[in-house]
Write a protein that holds these residues in place. Sequence first.
Motif, PDB file in Angstrom:
ATOM      1  N   CYS A 265       9.184   6.540   1.888  1.00 35.08           N
ATOM      2  CA  CYS A 265       8.203   6.432   0.812  1.00 35.08           C
ATOM      3  C   CYS A 265       7.674   7.820   0.478  1.00 35.08           C
ATOM      4  CB  CYS A 265       7.058   5.503   1.205  1.00 35.08           C
ATOM      5  SG  CYS A 265       5.999   6.180   2.515  1.00 35.08           S
ATOM      6  N   ASP A 266       6.954   7.912  -0.631  1.00 32.77           N
ATOM      7  CA  ASP A 266       6.338   9.172  -1.015  1.00 32.77           C
ATOM      8  C   ASP A 266       4.922   9.308  -0.471  1.00 32.77           C
ATOM      9  OD1 ASP A 266       8.576  10.009  -2.590  1.00 32.77           O
ATOM     10  OD2 ASP A 266       7.916   8.631  -4.159  1.00 32.77           O
ATOM     11  N   GLY A 267       4.399   8.237   0.057  1.00 34.75           N
ATOM     12  CA  GLY A 267       3.058   8.305   0.624  1.00 34.75           C
ATOM     13  C   GLY A 267       2.475   6.937   0.886  1.00 34.75           C
ATOM     14  N   GLY A 268       1.240   6.955   1.341  1.00 32.22           N
ATOM     15  CA  GLY A 268       0.540   5.722   1.660  1.00 32.22           C
ATOM     16  C   GLY A 268      -0.524   6.002   2.712  1.00 32.22           C
TER      17      GLY A 268
ATOM     18  N   VAL B 284       0.157  11.804   0.367  1.00 30.01           N
ATOM     19  CA  VAL B 284       1.100  11.632  -0.721  1.00 30.01           C
ATOM     20  C   VAL B 284       1.844  12.936  -0.986  1.00 30.01           C
ATOM     21  CG1 VAL B 284       1.409  10.890  -3.117  1.00 30.01           C
ATOM     22  CG2 VAL B 284      -0.472   9.959  -1.763  1.00 30.01           C
ATOM     23  N   ARG B 285       3.148  12.832  -1.164  1.00 25.34           N
ATOM     24  CA  ARG B 285       3.957  13.963  -1.581  1.00 25.34           C
ATOM     25  C   ARG B 285       3.876  14.096  -3.096  1.00 25.34           C
ATOM     26  NH1 ARG B 285       5.136  16.833   3.066  1.00 25.34           N
ATOM     27  NH2 ARG B 285       6.710  15.796   4.365  1.00 25.34           N
TER      28      ARG B 285
ATOM     29  N   ARG C  85       0.811  -1.221   0.000  1.00 25.41           N
ATOM     30  CA  ARG C  85       0.000   0.000   0.000  1.00 25.41           C
ATOM     31  C   ARG C  85       0.843   1.269   0.000  1.00 25.41           C
ATOM     32  NH1 ARG C  85      -3.426  -1.224   5.210  1.00 25.41           N
ATOM     33  NH2 ARG C  85      -1.393  -2.183   5.729  1.00 25.41           N
ATOM     34  N   LEU C  86       2.126   1.130   0.245  1.00 20.96           N
ATOM     35  CA  LEU C  86       3.006   2.297   0.217  1.00 20.96           C
ATOM     36  C   LEU C  86       3.191   2.782  -1.217  1.00 20.96           C
ATOM     37  CD1 LEU C  86       5.718   1.135   2.751  1.00 20.96           C
ATOM     38  CD2 LEU C  86       3.925   2.836   3.139  1.00 20.96           C
ATOM     39  N   ILE C  87       3.385   4.078  -1.367  1.00 19.14           N
ATOM     40  CA  ILE C  87       3.500   4.696  -2.684  1.00 19.14           C
ATOM     41  C   ILE C  87       4.913   5.246  -2.843  1.00 19.14           C
ATOM     42  CG2 ILE C  87       2.644   6.548  -4.160  1.00 19.14           C
ATOM     43  CD1 ILE C  87      -0.009   6.333  -2.566  1.00 19.14           C
ATOM     44  N   ARG C  88       5.556   4.849  -3.930  1.00 16.57           N
ATOM     45  CA  ARG C  88       6.899   5.350  -4.239  1.00 16.57           C
ATOM     46  C   ARG C  88       6.964   5.685  -5.718  1.00 16.57           C
ATOM     47  NH1 ARG C  88       8.040   0.886  -0.629  1.00 16.57           N
ATOM     48  NH2 ARG C  88       9.012   1.628   1.314  1.00 16.57           N
ATOM     49  N   GLY C  89       7.244   6.939  -6.035  1.00 13.54           N
ATOM     50  CA  GLY C  89       7.393   7.318  -7.437  1.00 13.54           C
ATOM     51  C   GLY C  89       8.558   6.584  -8.072  1.00 13.54           C
ATOM     52  N   ALA C  90       8.379   6.154  -9.320  1.00 10.18           N
ATOM     53  CA  ALA C  90       9.379   5.298  -9.958  1.00 10.18           C
ATOM     54  C   ALA C  90      10.504   6.078 -10.622  1.00 10.18           C
ATOM     55  CB  ALA C  90       8.703   4.402 -10.999  1.00 10.18           C
ATOM     56  N   GLU C  91      10.246   7.333 -11.043  1.00  7.53           N
ATOM     57  CA  GLU C  91      11.238   8.063 -11.823  1.00  7.53           C
ATOM     58  C   GLU C  91      11.432   9.476 -11.291  1.00  7.53           C
ATOM     59  OE1 GLU C  91       9.846   8.096 -15.806  1.00  7.53           O
ATOM     60  OE2 GLU C  91      10.442   6.022 -16.231  1.00  7.53           O
ATOM     61  N   THR C  92      12.616  10.017 -11.571  1.00 12.71           N
ATOM     62  CA  THR C  92      12.876  11.428 -11.297  1.00 12.71           C
ATOM     63  C   THR C  92      12.291  12.257 -12.441  1.00 12.71           C
ATOM     64  OG1 THR C  92      14.987  11.459 -12.477  1.00 12.71           O
ATOM     65  CG2 THR C  92      15.036  10.789 -10.160  1.00 12.71           C
ATOM     66  N   LEU C  93      12.367  13.571 -12.327  1.00 12.80           N
ATOM     67  CA  LEU C  93      11.862  14.427 -13.397  1.00 12.80           C
ATOM     68  C   LEU C  93      12.593  14.193 -14.714  1.00 12.80           C
ATOM     69  CD1 LEU C  93      11.290  17.861 -11.610  1.00 12.80           C
ATOM     70  CD2 LEU C  93       9.559  16.312 -12.511  1.00 12.80           C
TER      71      LEU C  93
END
Length: 215
Positions: free
Chosen positions: A64-67, A209-210, A44-52
Amino acid sequence: MAPYDYNRDADPDVTDVETWWDYWQIDGRGCEFAVVAGFQGDSRLIRGAETLSGAPRNTPPSLCDGGPRALLDFETPRAQAATKAHQAFEAWNAFASAYPPARPAGDFWARHFTDPEGYPSAMVIEDFRTQPVIEALGERPDLEELVGGDPAARFANDLETLISDAVDEVLPTHALLTLDGRWLSVAGREGRRYFNDYLDRLPRDALVVRVLYHG
């Protein structure tokens, strides 16, 4: 993020729209949340896969970036901030006790803004830096890293206020999107306190979430 990204046609009847986003993505960008111990691998944790730039992100399991709010550890980083603030307060007072009291840089800048020609910015910097305790601090980079470059301002308040401010500064970023769709600017002591109180009151299953965005 729609409709909260403001990527829509301007509406003359809407006065609270401040920006239109060019892009956004899930990315803590140095403000990732700590994960509650034992749940680092929770799906359930959220992690962005890529940078800009499109490069893969390698977020450690402890972050993590959120959850769901229940899986995000707010208290450990707050406790760490409180400990560091206490250590800095004690270290500065022990060090500064051997010197005359220093004035914060803001005192010198206030004089400059009142009389910029008679008291130029170069004199502001010189007068601040040549205070005996500030000069001595410049020879202690290890201590300066802990207490900062203007400890006379940072430690002007009592220890309780210092710790409270340090704790409140851990989680907030510059904006907050509430569950009822309000964008709130987060600035100053009152804004940071509201941010923290809001997150602490969220239901355990609410997603936090961030988001990194540009308008």
